[in-house]
Design an enzyme around this catalytic site. Structure first.
Site, PDB file in Angstrom:
ATOM      1  N   GLY A 179       4.938  -4.654  12.015  1.00  0.00           N
ATOM      2  CA  GLY A 179       4.887  -5.868  12.832  1.00  0.00           C
ATOM      3  C   GLY A 179       4.532  -7.099  12.027  1.00  0.00           C
ATOM      4  O   GLY A 179       5.141  -8.168  12.201  1.00  0.00           O
ATOM      5  N   CYS A 180       3.563  -6.978  11.134  1.00  0.00           N
ATOM      6  CA  CYS A 180       3.119  -8.116  10.325  1.00  0.00           C
ATOM      7  C   CYS A 180       4.196  -8.538   9.319  1.00  0.00           C
ATOM      8  O   CYS A 180       4.316  -9.725   8.990  1.00  0.00           O
ATOM      9  CB  CYS A 180       1.823  -7.771   9.594  1.00  0.00           C
ATOM     10  N   THR A 181       4.976  -7.582   8.857  1.00  0.00           N
ATOM     11  CA  THR A 181       6.069  -7.904   7.928  1.00  0.00           C
ATOM     12  C   THR A 181       7.164  -8.682   8.642  1.00  0.00           C
ATOM     13  O   THR A 181       7.683  -9.678   8.115  1.00  0.00           O
ATOM     14  CB  THR A 181       6.646  -6.613   7.311  1.00  0.00           C
TER      15      THR A 181
END
Length: 222
Positions: free
Chosen positions: A48-50
């Site tokens: 998700g953060c990527t």
């Protein structure tokens, strides 16, 4: 309307001093005169953060056109930030808040829960800060996909397009709804079924025979 953040729209943004991915310290005071997009995220190099970081990277020229600087903040170390930034060619600074001091000031370091286990972690939250250091907007519990476009549209004064839910999420929701409906139907059916009435007890055959014989005996006596 925010639900957990310590900072509201119209508040003066809490000051901070944090190291970026090069080891240099960035202060909010040094950014006065420009809009700042400060987004807090849980962990480097996770799915998700990527996605979120790469979308900010791809739209960075539009943010620059709106005179806005983008900064990502997480509890990861400077070294981890360097690897994450190099791996995905990120073109904006990542700030390390390893001690959670800034996250706690903004209210993004909160108790979270997963599979029944509680732990402290970063809430995915974004703040837009004006050139004067005032909070213009707050997004809580951010959906990583499409979020950068949502922020960029806000900076241009346009309403963002809604992000369609993923097919997998739809299927899970539909399955849960069907299961709940089935359970309710079964419960209602059980209530509708009444207990069978008790059958009247049969009188003993001997007693019935004796009662029938009484009139005949009385007639013989006469």
């Amino acid at each position: 309307m925010t639900t957990y953040s310590n900072v509201r729209v119209g508040d003066l943004a809490p000051a901070f001093t944090l190291p970026d991915d090069t080891g240099n310290y960035i202060t909010l005071a040094s950014l006065r005169g420009q809009r700042v997009v400060l987004y807090f995220y849980p962990k480097d190099d996770t799915s998700g953060c990527t996605i979120e970081a790469c979308e900010f990277r791809d739209l960075l020229p539009r943010f620059q056109a709106s005179n806005a600087l983008v900064y990502g903040v997480s509890p990861d170390t400077v070294a981890t930030h360097q690897k994450f930034k190099a791996k995905y060619s990120l073109t904006f600074p990542l700030l390390s808040d390893a001690t959670h001091i800034v996250s706690e000031a903004y209210g993004t370091w909160r108790e979270k829960s997963m599979y029944g286990n509680k732990y402290m972690g970063m809430m995915r939250t974004t703040y837009v800060i004006s050139p004067e250091g005032v909070v213009e907007q707050v997004w809580e519990k951010v959906a990583h996909e499409g979020h950068a476009a949502e922020i960029e549209a806000f900076l241009r004064g346009e309403a963002p397009a809604p992000v369609a839910p993923k097919p997998a999420a739809k299927q899970v929701a539909q399955k849960a709804t069907k299961k709940a409906a089935k359970k309710t139907t079964k419960k209602a059916a059980k209530k509708a079924v009444k207990k069978p009435a008790k059958k009247p007890a049969k009188k003993p055959v001997k007693k019935v025979a004796k009662k029938a014989a009484r009139p005949a005996r009385a007639a013989k006596k006469k």
